[in-house]
Design an enzyme around this catalytic site. Structure first.
Site, mmCIF file in Angstrom:
data_model
loop_
_atom_site.group_PDB
_atom_site.id
_atom_site.type_symbol
_atom_site.label_atom_id
_atom_site.label_comp_id
_atom_site.label_asym_id
_atom_site.label_seq_id
_atom_site.Cartn_x
_atom_site.Cartn_y
_atom_site.Cartn_z
ATOM 1 N N ASN A 1 0.867 -1.174 0.000
ATOM 2 C CA ASN A 1 0.000 0.000 0.000
ATOM 3 C C ASN A 1 0.906 1.227 0.000
ATOM 4 O OD1 ASN A 1 -1.707 2.123 0.537
ATOM 5 N ND2 ASN A 1 -2.502 1.305 2.454
ATOM 6 N N VAL A 2 0.887 1.987 -1.080
ATOM 7 C CA VAL A 2 1.827 3.107 -1.215
ATOM 8 C C VAL A 2 1.567 4.211 -0.205
ATOM 9 C CG1 VAL A 2 2.303 2.652 -3.655
ATOM 10 C CG2 VAL A 2 0.458 4.244 -3.018
ATOM 11 N N ASN B 1 2.940 5.553 -10.574
ATOM 12 C CA ASN B 1 1.725 5.444 -11.368
ATOM 13 C C ASN B 1 0.479 5.172 -10.536
ATOM 14 O OD1 ASN B 1 0.076 4.683 -13.898
ATOM 15 N ND2 ASN B 1 0.054 2.798 -12.715
ATOM 16 N N SER C 1 -1.889 14.449 -14.357
ATOM 17 C CA SER C 1 -3.083 14.376 -15.200
ATOM 18 C C SER C 1 -3.397 15.769 -15.725
ATOM 19 C CB SER C 1 -4.279 13.861 -14.392
ATOM 20 O OG SER C 1 -5.492 14.026 -15.114
ATOM 21 N N TYR D 1 -9.216 14.599 -6.790
ATOM 22 C CA TYR D 1 -8.299 14.088 -7.812
ATOM 23 C C TYR D 1 -7.478 15.225 -8.425
ATOM 24 C CZ TYR D 1 -6.722 11.378 -11.873
ATOM 25 O OH TYR D 1 -5.966 10.751 -12.832
ATOM 26 N N ALA E 1 -6.753 18.151 -7.147
ATOM 27 C CA ALA E 1 -5.805 18.664 -6.156
ATOM 28 C C ALA E 1 -4.598 17.749 -6.035
ATOM 29 C CB ALA E 1 -6.498 18.824 -4.804
ATOM 30 N N SER E 2 -4.848 16.440 -6.027
ATOM 31 C CA SER E 2 -3.739 15.499 -5.889
ATOM 32 C C SER E 2 -2.804 15.561 -7.091
ATOM 33 C CB SER E 2 -4.264 14.074 -5.693
ATOM 34 O OG SER E 2 -4.854 13.554 -6.879
ATOM 35 N N LYS E 3 -3.366 15.673 -8.289
ATOM 36 C CA LYS E 3 -2.540 15.679 -9.486
ATOM 37 C C LYS E 3 -1.820 17.009 -9.678
ATOM 38 C CE LYS E 3 -3.247 11.431 -10.680
ATOM 39 N NZ LYS E 3 -2.130 10.456 -10.603
#
Length: 253
Positions: free
Chosen positions: A62-63, A89, A151, A163, A165-167
């Protein structure tokens, strides 16, 4: 750095883009460490890569788990005798609107669990894996390459607060780490894919898929190998660092 004989770790390698990258790099002689939370998916990826006579090992991790990540990369370095490339990835999506309002009343909100789960994997996971892999590369004296998967949604996309915000964070960390790690011979770059023909996209309803294609000037969905070949390009271009390469057919979100 040449892909052939390089030791390359890929997170999220049990399916989708991760598996496509693994196969593409296996065909070109890479030595592969494949990471995922899904043992079955990893086993399938290993089998496909071995069909190309690649040296490949799998690691269930689990990263977002700090101790597990550190242990995993210590094991990779011991099993292969080092690490040359990391491809960050692994990622998840938990889409939803920030708020939904009906008749002047809020009826739904994006939950903290929706937010946190995506941030944990997509952002914290990239941080933890890069920290672990970067330490191995820096101490080796041979440098290395880190490729992050961002992304085009990093610019902001409706229904993807978490998503996007994370990217966006992945893109900014890429620039920061490129500046910090260059002194150790470690290059860091990112890829920002647009709509790519993974299994998830292929399962969309035809009318939704048609709408996506209309947003792309080239009028088609990207192929997974077009992302994988960009990974190879980043690895082999020794003057590339600190950049985010958009592979999106000209789409802007």
């Amino acid at each position: 750095m040449q892909v052939a004989n390089s030791i390359i770790a890929i997170t999220g390698a049990g399916q989708g883009l991760g598996r496509s990258m693994a196969v593409y790099l296996a065909e070109r002689g890479a030595r592969l460490a494949l990471l995922d939370v899904n043992q079955q998916g990893l086993d399938e990826s290993v089998t496909v890569c071995q069909a190309h006579n690649a040296e490949v090992r799998s690691y269930v991790v689990n990263v977002a788990d700090e101790a597990a990540v550190d242990q995993c990369f210590t094991a990779i370095a011991a099993d292969f005798g080092g690490l040359d490339v990391l491809v960050n990835n692994a990622g998840i999506m938990r889409d939803g609107m920030l708020l939904k309002v009906k008749d002047g009343k809020v009826t739904e909100r994006m939950s903290l669990a929706q937010w946190q789960s995506v941030i944990d994997v997509n952002l914290t996971g990239v941080f933890l894996c890069t920290r672990a892999a970067g330490a191995i590369m820096a101490e080796s004296g041979n440098g290395g390459v880190i490729v992050n998967i961002s992304s085009v949604s990093r610019a902001g996309n409706m229904g993807q607060t978490n998503y996007s915000a994370s990217k966006a964070g992945v893109a900014t960390m890429t620039v920061t780490w490129a500046r910090e790690l260059a002194r150790y011979g470690v290059r860091v770059a990112a890829i920002a894919p647009g709509f790519i023909g993974t299994d998830m996209v292929a399962q969309m309803r035809p009318e939704i898929l048609e709408g996506l294609v209309k947003q792309v000037p080239l009028r088609r969905i990207g192929e997974p190998d077009e992302i994988a070949s960009t990974v190879s390009f980043i690895v082999e271009n020794d003057y590339l660092t600190g950049r985010v390469i958009e592979i999106d057919g000209g789409a802007r979100m």
